[in-house]
Design a protein around this motif. Structure first.
Motif, short mmCIF file in Angstrom:
data_model
loop_
_atom_site.label_atom_id
_atom_site.label_comp_id
_atom_site.label_asym_id
_atom_site.label_seq_id
_atom_site.Cartn_x
_atom_site.Cartn_y
_atom_site.Cartn_z
N VAL A 109 1.56 3.97 0.96
CA VAL A 109 0.51 3.07 0.45
C VAL A 109 1.10 2.42 -0.79
CG1 VAL A 109 -1.79 2.95 -0.57
CG2 VAL A 109 -1.34 4.54 1.32
N VAL A 110 1.13 1.09 -0.82
CA VAL A 110 1.75 0.39 -1.94
C VAL A 110 0.66 -0.15 -2.85
CG1 VAL A 110 3.45 -1.34 -2.64
CG2 VAL A 110 3.60 -0.30 -0.36
N LEU A 111 0.68 0.28 -4.10
CA LEU A 111 -0.24 -0.25 -5.10
C LEU A 111 0.50 -1.25 -5.95
CD1 LEU A 111 -1.80 3.12 -5.47
CD2 LEU A 111 -3.24 1.12 -5.66
N VAL A 112 0.01 -2.47 -6.00
CA VAL A 112 0.67 -3.52 -6.77
C VAL A 112 -0.25 -3.90 -7.92
CG1 VAL A 112 1.75 -5.78 -6.71
CG2 VAL A 112 1.78 -4.34 -4.67
N ALA A 113 0.14 -3.51 -9.14
CA ALA A 113 -0.73 -3.69 -10.31
C ALA A 113 -0.05 -4.59 -11.32
CB ALA A 113 -1.03 -2.34 -10.94
N GLY A 114 -0.83 -5.53 -11.86
CA GLY A 114 -0.28 -6.41 -12.89
C GLY A 114 -1.03 -6.22 -14.20
N ASN A 133 -1.12 11.20 1.00
CA ASN A 133 -0.34 9.99 1.31
C ASN A 133 0.84 9.83 0.36
OD1 ASN A 133 -2.10 9.19 3.36
ND2 ASN A 133 -3.46 8.13 1.91
N HIS A 134 1.89 9.17 0.87
CA HIS A 134 2.97 8.74 0.00
C HIS A 134 2.51 7.46 -0.69
CE1 HIS A 134 6.72 6.86 -1.27
NE2 HIS A 134 7.29 8.06 -1.18
N VAL A 135 2.77 7.35 -1.98
CA VAL A 135 2.33 6.18 -2.74
C VAL A 135 3.53 5.52 -3.42
CG1 VAL A 135 1.01 5.41 -4.76
CG2 VAL A 135 0.00 7.04 -3.16
N THR A 136 3.62 4.21 -3.31
CA THR A 136 4.60 3.44 -4.07
C THR A 136 3.82 2.55 -5.03
OG1 THR A 136 6.04 3.36 -2.13
CG2 THR A 136 6.55 1.83 -3.94
N LEU A 137 4.04 2.73 -6.32
CA LEU A 137 3.35 1.91 -7.31
C LEU A 137 4.32 0.88 -7.86
CD1 LEU A 137 1.03 1.23 -9.36
CD2 LEU A 137 1.98 3.04 -10.82
N VAL A 138 3.95 -0.39 -7.79
CA VAL A 138 4.71 -1.45 -8.45
C VAL A 138 3.85 -1.94 -9.61
CG1 VAL A 138 5.82 -3.70 -8.20
CG2 VAL A 138 5.75 -2.13 -6.24
#
Ligand code: FES
Length: 299
Positions: A109-114, A133-138
């Motif tokens: 699950v990719v979280l894209v935060a600005g 879940n596996h999480v990828t945070l950008v």
């Protein structure tokens, strides 16, 4: 009687220029809070309601954590609030909680935060990790001075601790002064491309929170890759309860134009259904009033 407890600022931490983390005593809100929800904060009785997505909460301590940037009259007042001061009101939790489902082991699950999108993304990432879940945070920022929660003893680094899910994080800054150089769409495209070629995990879904134009870019990119994408929309809000219409989001569902309330239908919505061309101009609709208010308050 918890209902009679006045919301009080119990702690305040400077995170970056103009950005503060506030811990507010609001026991009933803390007890009911779920990831993805927001509160309405009324700093003074004659002020305006400020919608803020929950960054964290502690049901035992009876507190909620909010991260605020002083951009207008009300948020500047909130940023300047002293520890121990009472706020006129904190109402919530409002909005629908994030939908967190267990995904396949080979996905992420990719979280894209600005910028200020990182605090709302944090509890959503935590829920996905708790679900296994596996999480990828950008996490993207303007420059190194505006990066926060990046130290080893701070929230983001501690996210994966003790949770069944695994966690990767990519930090990025527009000017390259910390982490990867460039906007968040760069690392996101890397993840999507790795999934496409089979050299990386499949992308179960992308969740984006941050400046509207950034979320639009994330929506466009994920559409190109056929990846589901949810945006947590930070519409201008007035009542936050579905009555005023200020938060309207134009959407297109099955080719039909509709409108949704960010406050009660959201704040999360299918980013590919949002009609961004018609939605983005709504963020400038009160610019003149905001300017006059800032001048009147000497900001
Ligand atoms: Fe008023 Fe959503 S903020 S209807």
């Amino acid at each position: 009687d918890l209902a009679s407890v006045a919301p009080t600022l119990v702690a305040r931490t400077d995170l970056a220029p103009g950005i503060v983390e506030l811990e507010v005593r609001a026991p009933l809100v803390a007890r009911a809070a779920r990831a993805g929800q927001f509160v309405r904060v009324l700093p003074q009785p004659d002020g305006e309601l400020v919608p803020l997505t929950l960054a964290d909460w502690d049901a035992t301590a009876g507190t909620v954590t909010l991260v605020v940037q002083g951009v207008g009259t009300s948020t500047a007042g909130l940023v300047a609030t002293a520890v121990g001061a009472a706020l006129a009101g904190v109402a919530g939790p409002l909005g629908c909680p994030s939908r967190v489902e267990r995904h396949d082991d080979d996905t992420t699950v990719v979280l894209v935060a600005g910028g200020l999108g990182l605090p709302p993304a944090y509890p959503i990432a935590r829920e996905h990790l708790r679900a296994g879940n596996h999480v990828t945070l950008v996490a993207g920022f303007r420059d190194a001075a505006h990066v926060f929660w990046d130290r080893p003893d701070e929230r983001v680094a501690l996210l994966g601790a003790g949770a069944p899910g695994r966690f990767d994080v990519v930090w990025a800054t527009d000017d390259g002064s910390a982490g990867v150089a460039g906007p968040v769409t760069g690392p996101l495209e890397g993840v999507l491309e790795a999934a496409r070629t089979g050299s990386g995990r499949r992308v179960a879904e992308v969740v984006t929170v941050g400046p509207p134009r950034m979320m639009r870019a994330v929506a466009d990119l994920t559409r190109r890759y056929g990846a589901p994408c949810v945006a947590s929309l930070n519409s201008v809000m007035v009542d936050g309860t579905g009555m005023c219409g200020a938060c309207m989001v134009p959407v297109v569902v099955d080719g039909v134009r509709e409108r949704r309330h960010a406050c009660i239908d959201g704040p999360e919505m299918d980013a590919h259904a949002v009609d961004w061309d018609r939605y983005l101009p709504r963020f400038g609709q009160w610019r003149e009033q905001e300017r006059r208010s800032a001048v009147a308050h000497g900001l």
